[in-house]
Scaffold this motif. Structure first.
Motif, PDB file in Angstrom:
ATOM      1  N   SER A   4       0.840  -1.195   0.000  1.00  0.00           N
ATOM      2  CA  SER A   4       0.000   0.000   0.000  1.00  0.00           C
ATOM      3  C   SER A   4       0.877   1.248   0.000  1.00  0.00           C
ATOM      4  O   SER A   4       2.074   1.184   0.285  1.00  0.00           O
ATOM      5  CB  SER A   4      -0.927   0.021   1.222  1.00  0.00           C
TER       6      SER A   4
ATOM      7  N   LYS B   8      -6.034  -0.442  -7.043  1.00  0.00           N
ATOM      8  CA  LYS B   8      -7.475  -0.542  -7.276  1.00  0.00           C
ATOM      9  C   LYS B   8      -8.318  -0.174  -6.056  1.00  0.00           C
ATOM     10  O   LYS B   8      -9.492   0.145  -6.186  1.00  0.00           O
ATOM     11  CB  LYS B   8      -7.840  -1.969  -7.704  1.00  0.00           C
ATOM     12  N   THR B   9      -7.720  -0.246  -4.865  1.00  0.00           N
ATOM     13  CA  THR B   9      -8.482   0.005  -3.642  1.00  0.00           C
ATOM     14  C   THR B   9      -8.084   1.341  -3.025  1.00  0.00           C
ATOM     15  O   THR B   9      -6.913   1.579  -2.732  1.00  0.00           O
ATOM     16  CB  THR B   9      -8.273  -1.122  -2.613  1.00  0.00           C
TER      17      THR B   9
ATOM     18  N   THR C 281      -8.672   3.930   0.156  1.00  0.00           N
ATOM     19  CA  THR C 281      -9.157   3.967   1.538  1.00  0.00           C
ATOM     20  C   THR C 281      -9.044   5.383   2.084  1.00  0.00           C
ATOM     21  O   THR C 281      -7.997   6.023   1.976  1.00  0.00           O
ATOM     22  CB  THR C 281      -8.360   3.001   2.436  1.00  0.00           C
TER      23      THR C 281
ATOM     24  N   SER D 150     -13.447   2.237   2.574  1.00  0.00           N
ATOM     25  CA  SER D 150     -12.711   1.765   1.404  1.00  0.00           C
ATOM     26  C   SER D 150     -13.629   1.409   0.249  1.00  0.00           C
ATOM     27  O   SER D 150     -14.795   1.040   0.448  1.00  0.00           O
ATOM     28  CB  SER D 150     -11.866   0.537   1.770  1.00  0.00           C
ATOM     29  N   LYS D 151     -13.072   1.498  -0.950  1.00  0.00           N
ATOM     30  CA  LYS D 151     -13.786   1.059  -2.146  1.00  0.00           C
ATOM     31  C   LYS D 151     -12.769   0.527  -3.152  1.00  0.00           C
ATOM     32  O   LYS D 151     -11.722   1.131  -3.385  1.00  0.00           O
ATOM     33  CB  LYS D 151     -14.571   2.209  -2.790  1.00  0.00           C
ATOM     34  N   THR D 152     -13.090  -0.626  -3.733  1.00  0.00           N
ATOM     35  CA  THR D 152     -12.258  -1.223  -4.768  1.00  0.00           C
ATOM     36  C   THR D 152     -12.937  -1.044  -6.115  1.00  0.00           C
ATOM     37  O   THR D 152     -14.132  -1.339  -6.268  1.00  0.00           O
ATOM     38  CB  THR D 152     -12.027  -2.718  -4.494  1.00  0.00           C
TER      39      THR D 152
ATOM     40  N   SER E 147      -4.209   0.672  -2.144  1.00  0.00           N
ATOM     41  CA  SER E 147      -3.724  -0.697  -1.989  1.00  0.00           C
ATOM     42  C   SER E 147      -4.211  -1.541  -3.158  1.00  0.00           C
ATOM     43  O   SER E 147      -4.734  -1.015  -4.130  1.00  0.00           O
ATOM     44  CB  SER E 147      -4.194  -1.278  -0.647  1.00  0.00           C
ATOM     45  N   ASN E 148      -4.055  -2.864  -3.032  1.00  0.00           N
ATOM     46  CA  ASN E 148      -4.383  -3.756  -4.146  1.00  0.00           C
ATOM     47  C   ASN E 148      -3.583  -3.312  -5.371  1.00  0.00           C
ATOM     48  O   ASN E 148      -4.116  -3.063  -6.444  1.00  0.00           O
ATOM     49  CB  ASN E 148      -5.884  -3.712  -4.425  1.00  0.00           C
TER      50      ASN E 148
END
Length: 367
Positions: free
Chosen positions: A247, A287-288, A290, A304-306, A342-343
């Motif tokens: 991240s 892709k994520t 936060t 959070s949202k992906t 993150s991701n």
């Protein structure tokens, strides 16, 4: 079954009160005195505390105002990360004298796999002693160490004889030791999990070991399987010399609390610019998204949202952040906002490894 992989000899090195110790090393007049690295103002936060300060109950992440209440004589110094990184680099070079299998966790701690080492020394205990001696000679600082069969147990062991000490837990000692340990001492068991375990009658490793895999998975999800294994001394994570960044984040603490979402978006615009710059420098995207919110009472909330695609631009990040900000009404005024991505697209797939029992071999090897 003690483990599912061939025996490894793992050392966890943890510098003692690192930031504070560096400051005391560089400024002799601070030695032996309660010292906090960080901010002393009403908005300040303690980044690190000397052992003299810890006797008053002062800990990292505590507000500066609270720390002063606990110890009116407390001395505050500003953080100097350039200096801490300089000393950390010296320590890292010492590790590499013994093994190339070094996994840094932060500036002040790392895992070392010394199963096979550059000194040809079969004793991980003796290697840890030599490393701590070299660190003292080169930097003037004290380090503590934990030595055991895997990273999980080594990290727990490094805290046993702090400061300036070490603890070895050989293969035959691991399970009996873990059975006596309070579950709150298990690395990975935070405050919420600890309280849940206590409610379920799980107070020690022995209590945890008596619970079935099905029970633990039912109550703790995927973590249940992790707890089931580690209390039996099973932790197969290898020491990884190059850790993959998972991240990237930036955050700001404000001089005055903010209660308006419009003002918050202005601050988040600045934070998003910082995140964008860091992503570009690191040549990664994620892709994520936060959103981190710390309220005036110090309670923390994350949203959070992906999304389907990897992003790194400020504009796209802010689109998601805005949605998260207005997702629900603020409980009260805000003292800190942060954005993390993150991701990331730098993660590689892990190869499947063949696992085998090796308890007979393990019990014959000395630590």
């Amino acid at each position: 079954m003690l483990n599912e992989m061939p025996l490894r000899k793992i050392i966890h090195i943890d510098m003692d009160a690192f930031y504070a110790s560096v400051e005391q090393l560089d400024n002799p007049e601070l030695r032996g005195k309660p010292l906090a690295v960080g901010g002393s103002s009403a908005r300040g936060v303690v980044a690190a505390a000397s052992y003299e300060a810890r006797k008053f109950g002062i800990r990292s992440a505590m507000s500066g105002a609270m720390a002063i209440k606990l110890c009116p004589e407390l001395i505050f110094v500003k953080t100097n990360f350039d200096r801490y990184k300089e000393v950390s680099k010296q320590i890292r070079q010492i590790f590499l004298e013994f093994t190339d299998l070094v996994e840094p966790l932060s500036l002040d701690e790392a895992y070392l796999d010394v199963t096979e080492n550059k000194k040809g020394n079969p004793s991980a205990t003796m290697i840890a002693e030599e490393i701590r001696k070299r660190i003292k000679e080169v930097t003037g600082l004290n380090a503590s160490a934990g030595i055991s069969i895997n990273k999980f147990v080594a990290k727990i062991a490094s805290d046993i004889n702090k400061p300036n000490g070490q603890k070895t837990l050989g293969p035959e000692e691991v399970e009996p030791f873990l059975e006596t340990l309070d579950v709150k001492k298990f690395y990975g068991v935070g405050k919420v999990t600890k309280e849940k375990m206590y409610r379920l009658g799980i107070f020690t490793g022995k209590d945890l070991k008596e619970k079935s895999l099905e029970f633990l998975e039912e109550n703790f999800g995927k973590s249940g399987g992790f707890y089931y294994k580690v209390v039996r001394g099973i932790h197969n994570s290898k020491v990884k010399p190059t850790r993959i960044q998972k991240s990237l984040a930036a955050e700001h603490t404000f001089s005055e609390n903010i209660s308006s979402e419009i003002f918050m978006m202005e601050r988040l615009d600045e934070i998003a610019s910082e995140v964008e710059n860091r992503l570009i420098r690191s040549k990664i995207a994620g892709k994520t998204v936060t959103l981190k919110i710390r309220y005036r009472d110090f309670t923390l909330q994350t949203r959070s949202k992906t999304i389907p695609q990897f992003i790194s631009s400020k504009e796209l990040i802010l689109n998601v952040v805005k949605e998260l900000l207005y997702q629900e009404k603020m409980k009260e005024s805000v003292r800190l906002l942060g954005i993390s991505i993150s991701n990331l697209n730098n993660e590689t797939s892990k190869k499947k490894e063949v696992l085998k029992e090796s308890i007979d071999v393990q019990l014959k090897l000395e630590f």
